[in-house]
Scaffold this motif. Sequence first.
Motif, PDB file in Angstrom:
ATOM      1  N   LYS A  82      35.907  10.553  12.112  1.00 52.80           N
ATOM      2  CA  LYS A  82      35.815  10.548  13.583  1.00 52.80           C
ATOM      3  C   LYS A  82      34.980  11.471  14.127  1.00 52.80           C
ATOM      4  CE  LYS A  82      36.477   5.819  13.816  1.00 52.80           C
ATOM      5  NZ  LYS A  82      35.544   4.957  13.675  1.00 52.80           N
ATOM      6  N   LEU A  83      33.745  11.533  14.549  1.00 53.99           N
ATOM      7  CA  LEU A  83      33.388  13.120  15.407  1.00 53.99           C
ATOM      8  C   LEU A  83      33.242  12.595  16.997  1.00 53.99           C
ATOM      9  CD1 LEU A  83      30.430  13.636  12.622  1.00 53.99           C
ATOM     10  CD2 LEU A  83      32.952  14.611  12.695  1.00 53.99           C
ATOM     11  N   GLN A  84      33.614  13.615  17.177  1.00 56.09           N
ATOM     12  CA  GLN A  84      33.284  13.642  18.765  1.00 56.09           C
ATOM     13  C   GLN A  84      32.070  14.444  19.292  1.00 56.09           C
ATOM     14  OE1 GLN A  84      35.603  11.394  20.981  1.00 56.09           O
ATOM     15  NE2 GLN A  84      37.215  11.224  19.098  1.00 56.09           N
ATOM     16  N   THR A  85      31.303  13.519  18.885  1.00 58.77           N
ATOM     17  CA  THR A  85      29.500  14.038  19.459  1.00 58.77           C
ATOM     18  C   THR A  85      29.299  13.182  20.212  1.00 58.77           C
ATOM     19  OG1 THR A  85      28.469  13.217  17.722  1.00 58.77           O
ATOM     20  CG2 THR A  85      30.081  15.586  17.590  1.00 58.77           C
ATOM     21  N   SER A  86      28.054  13.961  21.271  1.00 58.01           N
ATOM     22  CA  SER A  86      27.506  12.626  21.711  1.00 58.01           C
ATOM     23  C   SER A  86      26.145  12.706  21.413  1.00 58.01           C
ATOM     24  CB  SER A  86      27.167  13.556  23.122  1.00 58.01           C
ATOM     25  OG  SER A  86      26.563  14.646  22.994  1.00 58.01           O
ATOM     26  N   SER A  87      25.828  12.808  19.981  1.00 57.45           N
ATOM     27  CA  SER A  87      24.102  12.706  19.561  1.00 57.45           C
ATOM     28  C   SER A  87      25.142  11.713  18.278  1.00 57.45           C
ATOM     29  CB  SER A  87      22.874  14.606  19.024  1.00 57.45           C
ATOM     30  OG  SER A  87      22.469  14.150  18.288  1.00 57.45           O
ATOM     31  N   LEU A  88      24.158  10.520  17.842  1.00 58.30           N
ATOM     32  CA  LEU A  88      24.128   9.886  16.846  1.00 58.30           C
ATOM     33  C   LEU A  88      23.732  10.835  15.693  1.00 58.30           C
ATOM     34  CD1 LEU A  88      25.265   7.791  15.515  1.00 58.30           C
ATOM     35  CD2 LEU A  88      22.941   6.606  16.071  1.00 58.30           C
ATOM     36  N   GLU A  91      25.944  13.451  14.568  1.00 60.28           N
ATOM     37  CA  GLU A  91      26.834  12.588  13.321  1.00 60.28           C
ATOM     38  C   GLU A  91      25.945  12.210  12.102  1.00 60.28           C
ATOM     39  OE1 GLU A  91      29.759   9.179  13.622  1.00 60.28           O
ATOM     40  OE2 GLU A  91      28.639   9.609  15.662  1.00 60.28           O
ATOM     41  N   VAL A  94      26.062  15.425   9.755  1.00 59.64           N
ATOM     42  CA  VAL A  94      27.427  15.765   9.399  1.00 59.64           C
ATOM     43  C   VAL A  94      28.348  15.273   8.562  1.00 59.64           C
ATOM     44  CG1 VAL A  94      29.984  16.414  10.240  1.00 59.64           C
ATOM     45  CG2 VAL A  94      27.218  17.450  11.401  1.00 59.64           C
ATOM     46  N   LYS A  95      27.779  13.380   8.693  1.00 60.79           N
ATOM     47  CA  LYS A  95      28.505  12.892   7.884  1.00 60.79           C
ATOM     48  C   LYS A  95      27.694  12.931   6.922  1.00 60.79           C
ATOM     49  CE  LYS A  95      31.005   9.011  10.516  1.00 60.79           C
ATOM     50  NZ  LYS A  95      31.236   8.412  10.588  1.00 60.79           N
TER      51      LYS A  95
END
Length: 126
Positions: A82-88, A91, A94-95
């Motif tokens: 789970k990443l806390q980003t506002s940009s899909l 995310e 990064v994944k």
Amino acid sequence: MLVYSSAIACVISMIINAVLTNNYGVGSAVIGYLAYVIIQVLFYYFYFIHKILGLKSMRVFKSFIIPTFIGFGIMLLVSFVKLQTSSLILEMIVKTILWIVLYFLLLVAFKIIDIRKMQFDLLHKK
């Protein structure tokens, strides 16, 4: 022989499609095509690769299935991150990078990829 396997797979696929059309509609075409693909893949693994190319079918199968399961397992693992980003998009980037790094490390750990051979091939490439 390739023509025969394609013909047999095609006929079986059409029979499956005709039998399942009343119950599944267009989905029967997907099921029929799945049967066709499975028959073709099995033919390649058990006849073409062994008889024509002279390779060991099980060894070829393992060289495909092991990296596939590793990749699938890492995909499941990364999906729980789970990443806390506002940009899909961020995310996803990064994944994806995390998946690539873990996949490469596990392929090296299971000795599917030999880094020394890769380095040698890259350094001595003409």
